[in-house]
Write a protein that holds these residues in place. Structure first.
Motif, PDB file in Angstrom:
ATOM      1  N   ARG B  15      36.454  95.748   2.147  1.00  0.00           N
ATOM      2  CA  ARG B  15      35.546  95.677   1.008  1.00  0.00           C
ATOM      3  C   ARG B  15      34.380  94.752   1.326  1.00  0.00           C
ATOM      4  O   ARG B  15      34.553  93.676   1.881  1.00  0.00           O
ATOM      5  N   GLN B  84      36.386  99.325  -3.387  1.00  0.00           N
ATOM      6  CA  GLN B  84      37.599 100.145  -3.279  1.00  0.00           C
ATOM      7  C   GLN B  84      37.400 101.513  -3.933  1.00  0.00           C
ATOM      8  O   GLN B  84      37.966 102.506  -3.485  1.00  0.00           O
ATOM      9  N   SER B  87      36.518 104.688  -1.879  1.00  0.00           N
ATOM     10  CA  SER B  87      37.498 105.409  -1.066  1.00  0.00           C
ATOM     11  C   SER B  87      37.555 106.862  -1.500  1.00  0.00           C
ATOM     12  O   SER B  87      37.797 107.159  -2.677  1.00  0.00           O
ATOM     13  N   THR B 113      38.503 104.879   3.696  1.00  0.00           N
ATOM     14  CA  THR B 113      39.457 104.017   2.995  1.00  0.00           C
ATOM     15  C   THR B 113      38.898 102.606   2.981  1.00  0.00           C
ATOM     16  O   THR B 113      38.629 102.034   4.055  1.00  0.00           O
ATOM     17  N   VAL B 115      39.691  98.804   2.101  1.00  0.00           N
ATOM     18  CA  VAL B 115      40.858  97.943   1.848  1.00  0.00           C
ATOM     19  C   VAL B 115      40.414  96.533   1.418  1.00  0.00           C
ATOM     20  O   VAL B 115      39.274  96.163   1.583  1.00  0.00           O
TER      21      VAL B 115
END
Lengths: 114, 115
Positions: B15, B84, B87, B113, B115
């Protein structure tokens, strides 16, 4: 606004069963309608399309008829195979729009068991 | 021509980091589209180009997102300060505008993705 609604999945069938995946749409004017298929790990592929009312799109044994009176474009196949297991997306392309952008339904997962 | 190509196929980032994705369309196609697909949902339109001109951007495309198509060939999609909620699978598609009902050809997507 324009939208597409598909039946909830997953749909689980035995090989050689009859398949129907429902799709209805909301749009002003006369959209073109599409079914796309997404096999595991792959991008979306155009399966079939219909550009005006009463048109029937067909490909690989799949068919769908553009029904303006019921605003529907249901996907059918007479005898499914294990290899048909995938996610199926119904989509519309607005007739008066020049953009070419597609509006998709949420997708329906089909699992065919041997 | 092998179709629409997207790179990377997968990207995991922390992030707050910036990420950039690339799309190479089918060579003769003048239109290029970016879509975002979250889990269990259909693709949602983000933006599109005709040649090098970006003609429309969805309200989904916040100011952290920027897309370019220099020289009307490949395109890049950059996300700054990832969150997030970013994603998703990012899909690229191309088509040839000359046709009345142009078929859009999709790439395999880039799965992001955060994280």
């Amino acid at each position: 606004g324009n939208s597409v609604t598909q039946m909830e999945g997953p749909v689980t069938l035995s090989e050689e069963a009859f398949l129907t995946i429902n799709c209805t749409y909301t749009a002003t004017g006369y959209p073109s309608l599409f079914w796309y298929v997404q096999y595991p790990g792959e991008g979306l592929q155009l399966l079939l399309k219909a550009t005006k009312a009463d048109d029937k799109g067909s490909n690989k044994g799949f068919e769908a008829t553009y029904r303006k009176e019921t605003t529907s474009f249901h996907l059918e196949k007479g005898s499914v195979q294990v290899s048909d297991s995938a996610v199926y997306f119904c989509a519309l392309l607005h007739g008066s729009s020049n953009t070419g952008k597609l509006i998709f339904g949420q997708g329906t997962t089909l699992q065919v068991k041997p | 021509d092998t179709g629409v190509s997207q790179n990377p196929r997968h990207k995991i980032t922390k992030r707050g980091q910036n990420v950039t994705f690339r799309c190479d369309p089918i060579s003769e196609h003048n239109r290029l589209y970016w879509y975002r697909q979250t889990l269990g949902q259909g693709p949602e339109f983000l933006t599109y180009f005709q040649n090098e001109a970006q003609l429309e951007k969805s309200r989904l495309l916040s100011d952290r997102f920027s897309a370019e198509r220099p020289k009307g060939s490949f395109s890049t999609l950059e996300i700054q300060r990832t969150e997030q909620g970013d994603s998703a699978m990012y899909l690229c598609a191309s088509s040839q505008y000359r046709h009345r009902y142009p078929e859009a050809f999709f790439g395999q997507g880039t799965r992001l993705t955060v994280v």
